[in-house]
Scaffold this active site. Structure first.
Site, mmCIF file in Angstrom:
data_model
loop_
_atom_site.group_PDB
_atom_site.id
_atom_site.type_symbol
_atom_site.label_atom_id
_atom_site.label_comp_id
_atom_site.label_asym_id
_atom_site.label_seq_id
_atom_site.Cartn_x
_atom_site.Cartn_y
_atom_site.Cartn_z
ATOM 1 N N HIS A 40 0.712 -1.164 -0.126
ATOM 2 C CA HIS A 40 -0.091 0.656 0.126
ATOM 3 C C HIS A 40 0.355 0.844 0.226
ATOM 4 O O HIS A 40 1.870 1.628 1.322
ATOM 5 C CB HIS A 40 -0.491 -0.149 1.424
ATOM 6 C CG HIS A 40 -1.591 0.735 1.005
ATOM 7 N ND1 HIS A 40 -1.929 1.703 2.686
ATOM 8 C CD2 HIS A 40 -2.366 1.454 0.195
ATOM 9 C CE1 HIS A 40 -3.176 2.766 2.247
ATOM 10 N NE2 HIS A 40 -3.778 2.277 0.910
ATOM 11 N N GLU A 67 0.706 -0.146 -4.625
ATOM 12 C CA GLU A 67 -0.238 0.842 -4.910
ATOM 13 C C GLU A 67 0.453 2.317 -5.039
ATOM 14 O O GLU A 67 1.158 2.712 -4.014
ATOM 15 C CB GLU A 67 -1.256 0.319 -3.765
ATOM 16 C CG GLU A 67 -2.808 1.095 -3.897
ATOM 17 C CD GLU A 67 -2.730 1.936 -3.194
ATOM 18 O OE1 GLU A 67 -4.135 3.060 -2.909
ATOM 19 O OE2 GLU A 67 -2.019 2.779 -2.348
ATOM 20 N N HIS A 82 -0.987 10.856 -2.690
ATOM 21 C CA HIS A 82 -2.562 10.356 -1.544
ATOM 22 C C HIS A 82 -2.979 11.657 -0.735
ATOM 23 O O HIS A 82 -4.348 11.577 -1.619
ATOM 24 C CB HIS A 82 -2.387 9.365 0.156
ATOM 25 C CG HIS A 82 -3.673 9.073 0.717
ATOM 26 N ND1 HIS A 82 -4.173 10.188 1.355
ATOM 27 C CD2 HIS A 82 -4.284 7.498 0.096
ATOM 28 C CE1 HIS A 82 -5.074 9.117 1.675
ATOM 29 N NE2 HIS A 82 -5.097 8.567 0.652
#
Length: 290
Positions: A40, A67, A82
């Site tokens: 992640h 990811e 993000h």
């Protein structure tokens, strides 16, 4: 006679809906699934998230799937970050103190390139930068990794789906050899649908957990349904697997974000196809996977 025809039509329609919503099981469904482990934002427990260092760390730990999150700058550059703000993971307050709330879309790519995206995590990563998507894709290719790419906040960036696909194409990631190494996902169903319509060959994922009555609609444009692990049950996972996605294969499900061994084992027990984690080594050890 007309009433009989209508009644028959309604019965057929209801039967079809019931068939869509009722999970079916075959030999594959009874097999024990060993979920794919996805790092992640890279191996983000061990290196600053969404940086090149984080995907290098994932590769070092032996994980092929990573990811990331994609946003767009003021001058139209795609960058990997993000949050829609630069505040949490860079020193933007120090470098540009008068420009709160420090939104990505209010800064040029050149300005963002000046920021330190590593010191917040550890002094060892001082000087790490927010990568452009182009830089990121080249490092993923260099590392022979696979990518679960999230289009973040598409409502803030009109046309980001087409722009992202164009960049992926320019980097060679839309050819037959790469398509099996790429999934494009979003929390926005409209964004996922747009990606599917623009490039039907691309594997897509929807971040969320549509209810059973909605799954047949999602199956028209998404290959995966990727919910939070806390929302899952064995029955829901089985229901997702009962639907066939746009590429003629059963829908798959990746659960996020699992960071401890007990939760990893519980989540795997539901029959999920993938587990997204900041600590891929912990999940791998818990599941005995490779």
């Amino acid at each position: 006679m007309y009433a009989r025809v209508v009644a028959g039509t309604v019965a057929t329609a209801l039967g079809t809906v019931a068939a869509l919503l009722t999970p079916t099981f075959d030999a594959r469904a009874r097999e024990v699934r060993v979920p794919t482990v996805i790092a992640h934002r890279g191996a983000s427990a061990y290196a600053p998230e969404n940086t090149l260092a984080a995907i290098d760390k994932a590769a070092e730990l032996g994980f092929s799937w990573v990811e990331n999150d994609v946003q767009r700058t003021k001058d139209g550059e795609l960058v990997v970050l993000h949050d829609d703000s630069l505040q949490r993971t860079t020193n933007v307050e120090e470098v540009f103190p008068g420009r709160a709330p420090w939104k990505v879309r209010d800064f040029t790519a050149a300005e963002i390139a000046r920021l330190d995206a590593g010191s917040w995590f550890s002094p060892a990563y001082a000087g790490a930068r927010v990568p452009t998507l182009e830089q990121y894709m080249r490092r993923v290719e260099h590392n022979h990794e696979k990518l679960l790419l999230e289009i973040k906040n598409p409502e803030l960036y009109p046309g980001i789906e087409q722009q992202t696909l164009k960049l992926l194409g320019n980097e060679g990631w839309l050819d037959r050899r790469h398509l099996g190494r790429l999934i494009v996902q979003s929390f926005s169903a409209d964004s996922v649908r747009t990606v599917h319509e623009l490039k039907p060959a691309v594997i897509t994922g929807y971040l969320g957990n549509p209810n059973l009555a909605q799954l047949h609609r999602f199956a028209r444009f998404t290959d995966l349904v990727n919910p939070s692990y806390g929302s899952l049950s064995r029955g829901y996972v089985a229901a997702v697997h009962a639907f066939t996605g746009p590429h003629g294969r059963p829908l798959r499900l990746f659960a996020w974000t699992v960071n401890d061994a007990d939760t990893a084992r519980t989540t795997a027990g539901y029959g999920v196809d993938g587990i997204i984690t900041n600590k891929p080594d912990v999940v791998r050890a818990a599941l005995g996977s490779h």
